[in-house]
Scaffold this active site. Structure first.
Site, PDB file in Angstrom:
ATOM      1  CD  GLU A  21     -14.100   4.836 -14.673  1.00 34.16           C
ATOM      2  OE1 GLU A  21     -15.163   5.410 -14.983  1.00 34.16           O
ATOM      3  OE2 GLU A  21     -13.502   4.070 -15.457  1.00 34.16           O
ATOM      4  CE1 TYR A  63      -7.142 -11.471 -14.328  1.00 35.91           C
ATOM      5  CE2 TYR A  63      -7.080 -11.890 -16.691  1.00 35.91           C
ATOM      6  CZ  TYR A  63      -7.744 -11.948 -15.481  1.00 35.91           C
ATOM      7  OH  TYR A  63      -8.997 -12.473 -15.414  1.00 35.91           O
ATOM      8  N   PRO A  83      12.979  -8.871   8.706  1.00 38.57           N
ATOM      9  CG  PRO A  83      11.077  -9.957   7.879  1.00 38.57           C
ATOM     10  CD  PRO A  83      11.782  -9.622   9.167  1.00 38.57           C
ATOM     11  CB  THR A  84      11.824  -4.055   9.057  1.00 39.62           C
ATOM     12  OG1 THR A  84      10.457  -4.289   8.724  1.00 39.62           O
ATOM     13  CG2 THR A  84      12.078  -2.561   9.139  1.00 39.62           C
ATOM     14  CG  HIS A 134     -13.085   5.694 -18.472  1.00 43.71           C
ATOM     15  ND1 HIS A 134     -13.340   4.382 -18.142  1.00 43.71           N
ATOM     16  CD2 HIS A 134     -12.679   5.675 -19.759  1.00 43.71           C
ATOM     17  CE1 HIS A 134     -13.092   3.606 -19.181  1.00 43.71           C
ATOM     18  NE2 HIS A 134     -12.682   4.368 -20.182  1.00 43.71           N
ATOM     19  N   GLY A 175       0.813  -1.214   0.000  1.00 50.17           N
ATOM     20  CA  GLY A 175       0.000   0.000   0.000  1.00 50.17           C
ATOM     21  C   GLY A 175       0.844   1.260   0.000  1.00 50.17           C
ATOM     22  CG  ASP A 205      12.462  -5.324  -6.962  1.00 46.28           C
ATOM     23  OD1 ASP A 205      12.618  -6.333  -6.268  1.00 46.28           O
ATOM     24  OD2 ASP A 205      11.371  -4.734  -7.114  1.00 46.28           O
ATOM     25  CD  GLU A 216     -12.943  -3.225 -28.969  1.00 47.05           C
ATOM     26  OE1 GLU A 216     -13.830  -2.406 -28.629  1.00 47.05           O
ATOM     27  OE2 GLU A 216     -11.998  -3.539 -28.222  1.00 47.05           O
ATOM     28  CB  CYS A 220     -15.714   3.225 -21.545  1.00 47.15           C
ATOM     29  SG  CYS A 220     -14.663   3.729 -22.910  1.00 47.15           S
ATOM     30  CB  THR A 259      12.118  -6.126  13.800  1.00 46.96           C
ATOM     31  OG1 THR A 259      13.210  -6.782  14.442  1.00 46.96           O
ATOM     32  CG2 THR A 259      11.065  -5.771  14.833  1.00 46.96           C
ATOM     33  N   GLY A 269     -13.665  -1.862 -21.070  1.00 49.29           N
ATOM     34  CA  GLY A 269     -12.941  -3.078 -21.421  1.00 49.29           C
ATOM     35  C   GLY A 269     -12.586  -3.108 -22.892  1.00 49.29           C
TER      36      GLY A 269
HETATM   37  N1  GLN Z   1     -12.898  -1.143 -26.381  1.00 48.62           N
HETATM   38  C1  GLN Z   1     -13.663   0.049 -26.458  1.00 48.62           C
HETATM   39  C2  GLN Z   1     -12.996   1.096 -27.308  1.00 48.62           C
HETATM   40  O1  GLN Z   1     -11.818   1.051 -27.535  1.00 48.62           O
HETATM   41  C3  GLN Z   1     -13.974   0.605 -25.076  1.00 48.62           C
HETATM   42  C4  GLN Z   1     -12.781   1.063 -24.321  1.00 48.62           C
HETATM   43  C5  GLN Z   1     -13.012   1.236 -22.848  1.00 48.62           C
HETATM   44  O2  GLN Z   1     -13.980   0.720 -22.296  1.00 48.62           O
HETATM   45  N2  GLN Z   1     -12.118   1.915 -22.175  1.00 48.62           N
HETATM   46  O3  GLN Z   1     -13.623   2.012 -27.757  1.00 48.62           O
END
Ligand code: GLN
Length: 533
Positions: A510, A54, A191-192, A508, A16, A148, A406, A382, A189, A355
């Site tokens: 969000e 992912y 690992p720290t 978006h 975090g 790393d 698409e 979207c 402690t 997506g």
């Molecule tokens: N795949 C869709 C596009 O490229 C929607 C993209 C998204 O949801 N961010 O328009």
């Protein structure tokens, strides 16, 4: 002169660090200081825009259209700071820039090396953020874990930074883990100690340790950490697991972390006030009066980070409605196979996030049909808007097999398709329609009621658009086009007549929701779900 705080992480990843950095920003900002935050990412991709969720989790988009690390989302949610493309730098960008200069001949025949050339480029990027933001405090989070190989140039640049800028202008905070060993009933402690040792080998002596722990750190443990890690005892900060991430600033403030930081910098400022935050955000997040269950239909639901900002925006909407939003994560491919009813019959609202690619799309379309027909509140983001359009085309306009190009390039009814400018695109990185665009909201619509504004600005990340050829037919059948990007006549918001709350947006929202200021689309979505449940 700006002050710089470098935040590193030790022992393991996922402690975090982003939330800790954002919380430090929050407590300093609450003392009247202008703060900005920056993330240095050690991977070689130029940006996360081309990475699979992912691999990377959500790609966060800034107003100026940069595709960035999701930690920038935490920065913007916790603080007032507005991020730009400069607030996220990757190894890929750094090398790209240095190699570009080398090809131009800027280095005048020198051998280009990690030290000093790569480290100089990193330091320049940190200074650039200070200059562009005008902030008094720049918090620089270094991605990865100390030890790393990849992050070494960033740590080396951070080390040099203090040498360049002076002891009193640079501070090092190390976030670490104090594991609890159940069978021994003891916290450890070691690992720290080791991770601080590794940091000191690089030449960085942390000034402050933030210790993630399940159990309280006793005085004795703090003394031990202090002695072995060479950090003052009061600068060993305990960061225990909390119910809501929005409590973390309070946890830090209770241990006067803000005082410790300001005294290092010799800064004097007004005392901090987090009372509003505590009352309006934390209290509401922990002790909600009501609750509502909604379905989240996506394909990366097993990974918490994949839709980070959407989950946070739902939390904010819950906070503003004094309700807990229980999110039932539904795999769209399950709906595809087994139908919507099985998964959606116990929820009060449905959301479909963004997506890419055709996998799971038919399941999303089924979920949207269910929400439309059963008059359950629906919010589409979207791809969630594009799927709503496809569903409406197929089931309300008689356009059998309508699709987005698409997913089916040769579809007979390309209700979602590419603009000419996108057809020419060859490079995949950074070429979508990205960042903030203005949208005109049509009066008398649900969108107008929600936003209470006629001109809004929202962030984008997509290639495909609503195909205006179908607008007339759709309008006749009851779809309302309530938001338009006028300059190019692009559809931004669609909604349905005769439905209590069905709204879907090409952008978006969000990315602009905050814990103390929920985004109106989310706030009203949850309100509708609560009213209708
Ligand atoms: N795949 C869709 C596009 O490229 C929607 C993209 C998204 O949801 N961010 O328009």
């Amino acid at each position: 002169m700006a002050k710089f705080i470098f935040v590193t992480g030790g022992v393991i990843s996922s402690l975090g660090k982003g939330i800790a950095s954002a919380s430090i920003g929050k407590i300093l900002e609450s003392r009247g200081l202008k703060v900005t935050l920056m993330k240095l990412d050690p991977y070689i991709n130029v940006d996360p825009g081309t990475m699979n969720p992912y691999q990377h989790g959500e790609v966060y988009v800034t107003d100026d259209g940069a595709e960035t690390d999701l930690d920038l989302g935490h920065y913007e949610r916790f603080t007032q700071s507005e991020s730009t493309k400069f607030n996220n730098a990757t190894t890929g960008q750094v090398y790209n820039a240095v190699i570009g200069k080398e090809r131009k001949g800027d280095y005048l025949g020198k051998t280009i090396q990690v030290i000093p050339h790569i480290t100089q480029e990193i330091k320049d990027r940190v200074k650039k953020v200070a200059q562009v933001s005008g902030a008094e405090i720049i918090i620089v989070e270094i991605g990865g874990t100390v030890g790393d190989i990849e992050s070494l140039p960033f740590l080396e640049a951070a080390r040099q930074f203090r040498l360049d800028m002076g002891e009193k202008n640079v501070l090092y905070i190390h976030l670490t883990l104090i594991p609890y060993i159940r069978v021994a009933d003891e916290i450890k402690t070691k690992p720290t100690q080791h991770s601080v040792q590794t940091l000191r080998e690089i030449g960085i002596q942390p000034d402050i340790l933030v210790c993630r722990t399940e159990k309280a750190l006793s005085d004795e443990v703090k003394e031990k950490i202090s002695l072995f890690c060479n950090v003052r005892k009061e600068a060993v900060i305990e960061s225990r697991d909390v119910e809501s991430i929005y409590q973390v600033p309070l946890v830090f403030k209770n241990q006067i972390l803000d005082e410790i930081i300001l005294s290092h910098f010799n800064l004097i400022s007004k005392s901090s006030n987090l009372a509003e935050w505590e009352k309006n955000v934390v209290e509401k997040a922990i002790n909600p009066k009501d609750k509502v269950k909604i379905a989240f239909v996506g394909k990366y639901i097993t990974l918490q980070d994949a839709y980070k900002s959407v989950y946070e925006a739902l939390t904010h909407a819950g906070i503003s409605n004094d309700a807990k939003v229980e999110v039932k994560k539904v795999d769209s491919e399950d709906i595809e196979r087994e139908g919507a009813d099985k998964f959606l019959k116990d929820v009060s609202a449905v959301i479909v996030p963004g997506g890419f690619g055709s996998r799971g799309v038919e399941g999303k379309i089924k979920a949207i049909r269910y929400a439309r027909e059963k008059k359950i509140p629906y919010l589409g983001l979207c791809l969630g808007m594009q799927c709503a359009v496809i569903e409406f085309a197929r089931n309300c306009c008689g356009l059998k097999d309508a699709n987005s190009t698409e997913f089916k390039p040769k579809t007979r009814y390309p209700v979602i398709s590419l603009l000419e400018e996108q057809r020419k695109v060859k490079d995949m990185g950074g070429t979508m329609r990205l960042g903030a665009y203005l949208c005109k909201v049509k009066s008398g619509t649900l969108a107008a009621k929600v936003y209470k504004k006629s001109l809004i600005s929202e962030r984008h990340r997509h290639r495909y658009e609503f195909n205006n050829k179908y607008k007339k037919l759709f309008e006749k059948k009851g779809m309302v086009f309530s938001g338009i990007y006028q300059k190019k006549d692009l559809v931004e918001i669609v909604e349905l007549k005769n439905h209590p709350y069905f709204i879907a947006v090409q952008f978006h929202p969000e990315f602009k929701s905050k814990p103390d200021k929920a985004h109106p689309l989310f706030r009203e979505f949850i309100r509708a779900a609560l009213t209708l449940k």
